[in-house]
Design an enzyme around this catalytic site. Structure first.
Site, PDB file in Angstrom:
ATOM      1  N   GLY A   1       0.819  -1.206   0.000  1.00 22.34           N
ATOM      2  CA  GLY A   1       0.000   0.000   0.000  1.00 22.34           C
ATOM      3  C   GLY A   1       0.855   1.259   0.000  1.00 22.34           C
ATOM      4  O   GLY A   1       1.781   1.417  -0.803  1.00 22.34           O
ATOM      5  N   GLY A   2       0.534   2.146   0.962  1.00 19.52           N
ATOM      6  CA  GLY A   2       1.232   3.430   1.038  1.00 19.52           C
ATOM      7  C   GLY A   2       2.727   3.280   1.189  1.00 19.52           C
ATOM      8  O   GLY A   2       3.497   4.141   0.740  1.00 19.52           O
TER       9      GLY A   2
ATOM     10  N   GLY B   1      17.203   9.129 -34.761  1.00 17.88           N
ATOM     11  CA  GLY B   1      16.888   9.600 -33.410  1.00 17.88           C
ATOM     12  C   GLY B   1      17.872   9.082 -32.379  1.00 17.88           C
ATOM     13  O   GLY B   1      18.204   9.775 -31.407  1.00 17.88           O
TER      14      GLY B   1
END
Ligand code: HXC
Length: 518
Positions: free
Chosen positions: A173-174, A408
């Protein structure tokens, strides 16, 4: 014999209690899982006897919305402090899984934030050891707010002091966002896992069945998500990797990285390098080998080694000083730049630029990966961020084109007019808008169509184009390459260039901050 002062005995008792964390049983459980405790981890990180603990007696607040039955622990599930790592001051916190699974509450976040503030104010690195079930459910919004306070500091101190996260257990989670905001993430095989939503929630929302390891284990984050920079065999190895990573980094953004006594000859000529690029330009070779032969012996610390393996990033040393290495690996999908490679390169270039680490870029790429999938997923903005990172980086920048630098890929990979200070090419370099086959098909379409034997004509014109344009001399004549060098000279040339650029100063236009394409 004089009696001990009871006030001193009380202090000793409190200290002993704090050292017990969640208690003997939970410590035994932690050991049974093959894991160290938070204190054991800190002891291994810091030089012996140097760790100083702070706020060891803090406890959680004892008022609603806390559940009265919730136990209180001295230290509130995290150990914070500072000490010496290889003789340099470092601030650290280690979550204590034996206290409510290391879950983060209000006071735990207060302790972590205090350490982060002190580290930033004193210009020292921050090490976070995560072993946590995420937001502490009993503390509701206070634990969510606690994470917000930490994330704010992770963000504000990004580019101020190095921040390293060691994931040593669950990081749920957090808990996962703080490491994601830091400079380096180190995980441990089959012991650590990171995810935002766990297997149970995933099952109920999407119906997918997955276990912790396959959802967010070290292997997943090293190979698939690119979240982990380094993966260790065990915790001891993780702590050694952390100490090693720190040795390449300065204490803060106004200091230079430490210089170690060089153990390798700066003028060493590696004749084997002259044989390393195959005559057949379609044959791959190993760029890792080139890097290992050019940098100080055994100094390469490769990061994200199993993610986007067509690109290589890592720290190394040249004559004892830290450099950031960026390269393509032509033996993996020919070294093309795809979205993941662009992500990997961009963030590393910015890490080096934050911390005054000169950039050495080895180029061999036929260009960006063509395809509908890449275009639809945003290769334009992802490729643009590599340009943005190189163009904005003010550290010394040196590049070496070993073979292909088409289109590129030439421009993006530290080309001269993006602000690269010294640009070198090997005699095998092919700097062109595109490969010879594509170029011949466009330039000589009519001539090929009109020919009796179209294939023979196409082949002849392709070879003609290759002979005329696919060499480093056209670029050197036009001033786009500073010097064409023998491969065996590369080490000496780079060391001379980096030494000349050591005091580089550039001023950039005044602005609040740029707006990087992400
Ligand atoms: C409070 C927690 C906790 C939590 C674990 N514990 N997670 N306490 N808040 N989030 C406690 C348990 O009650 C237990 O207490 C002890 O920690 C050890 O947990 P176990 O489950 O026994 O251990 P284990 O089997 O090893 O499993 C560990 C775990 C599991 C995988 C971490 O506990 C778990 O899934 N926890 C929840 C993970 C989660 O979903 N977190 C997201 C929270 S929401 P005792 O007393 O028995 O020792 C979030 C959002 C924040 O974080 C968003 C911010 C952006």
């Amino acid at each position: 014999m004089t009696q001990e002062d009871p006030r001193i005995l009380k202090l000793r008792e409190m200290r002993a209690k704090a050292r017990q964390g969640g208690g003997e049983n939970r410590i035994a459980k932690q050991h049974e899982k093959g894991k160290l405790t938070a204190r054991e981890r800190l002891d291994q990180l810091f030089d012996p006897g140097t760790f100083q603990e702070m706020e060891a007696f803090i406890t959680r607040r004892n008022d609603p919305p806390l559940n009265e039955s919730t136990e209180t622990f001295l230290g509130d599930g995290v150990i914070t402090g500072y000490g010496q790592v290889n003789g340099r001051t470092v601030f650290a916190y280690a979550q204590d899984f034996t206290v409510m699974g290391g879950a983060l509450g209000e006071m735990q976040s207060h302790k972590i934030c205090r350490i982060m503030d002190l580290a930033a104010q004193n210009g020292s690195p921050i090490i976070g050891m995560i072993d946590s079930g995420g937001a502490r459910i009993q503390e509701g919004v206070r634990s969510l707010g606690g994470y917000a306070r930490i994330f704010k500091r992770n963000s504000l101190y990004s580019g101020v002091v190095p921040q390293i996260s060691l994931i040593l257990g669950p990081c749920a989670g957090g808990a996962a966002y703080s490491p994601a905001l830091t400079d380096l993430i180190i995980m441990v095989e089959k012991q650590s896992y990171m995810f935002l939503t766990g297997p149970e929630v995933i099952k109920s929302v999407t119906g997918e069945m997955v276990d912790f390891e396959n959802l967010g284990g070290a292997a997943v984050h090293l190979t698939t998500s690119g979240t982990a920079h380094l993966v260790a065999r065990d915790e001891g190895d993780a702590l050694t990797l952390c100490r090693n990573a720190l040795s390449y980094l300065p204490n803060n953004n106004v200091e230079n990285p430490p210089v170690i006594a060089p153990a390798d000859d700066p003028l060493r000529m590696d004749k084997d390098l002259n044989q390393i690029i195959p005559q057949d330009t379609s044959m791959p070779y190993n760029m890792h080998e080139i890097i290992q032969r050019v940098v100080d012996r055994s100094s390469l610390l490769e990061l994200q080694s199993a993610f986007a393996q067509n690109a290589i990033i890592g720290f190394a040393r040249m004559n004892g000083s830290t450099v950031g290495i960026v390269a393509q690996e032509p033996s993996v999908i020919a070294g093309v730049i795809d979205i993941d490679a662009a992500d990997k390169i961009c963030r590393f270039v910015r890490l080096c630029d934050c911390f005054n680490i000169p950039l050495v870029t080895f180029v061999d790429s036929p260009g960006f990966l063509p395809g509908v999938n890449q275009e639809h997923r945003g290769i334009i903005r992802h490729g643009a961020k590599v340009l943005y990172a190189y163009a904005n980086a003010t550290v010394p920048k040196v590049s070496i084109v070993t073979r292909k630098a088409y289109g590129g890929a030439y421009v993006v990979m530290s080309s001269k007019y993006l602000g690269t200070d010294m640009t070198y090419a090997w005699p095998s370099a092919e700097i062109a808008v595109m490969g010879p086959e594509g170029a011949a098909n466009i330039l000589y379409r009519k001539q090929i169509e009109d020919a009796e034997d179209k294939e023979a004509e196409r082949k002849k014109l392709t070879e003609q184009f290759r002979a005329q344009f696919l060499n480093p001399y056209a670029a050197a004549q036009a001033g786009y390459i500073d010097e064409v060098i023998e491969p065996c000279e590369t080490r000496a040339k780079l060391i001379a260039a980096l030494s000349a650029l050591r005091e580089k100063q550039v001023s950039t236009p005044n602005r609040k901050h740029g707006n990087i394409p992400v």
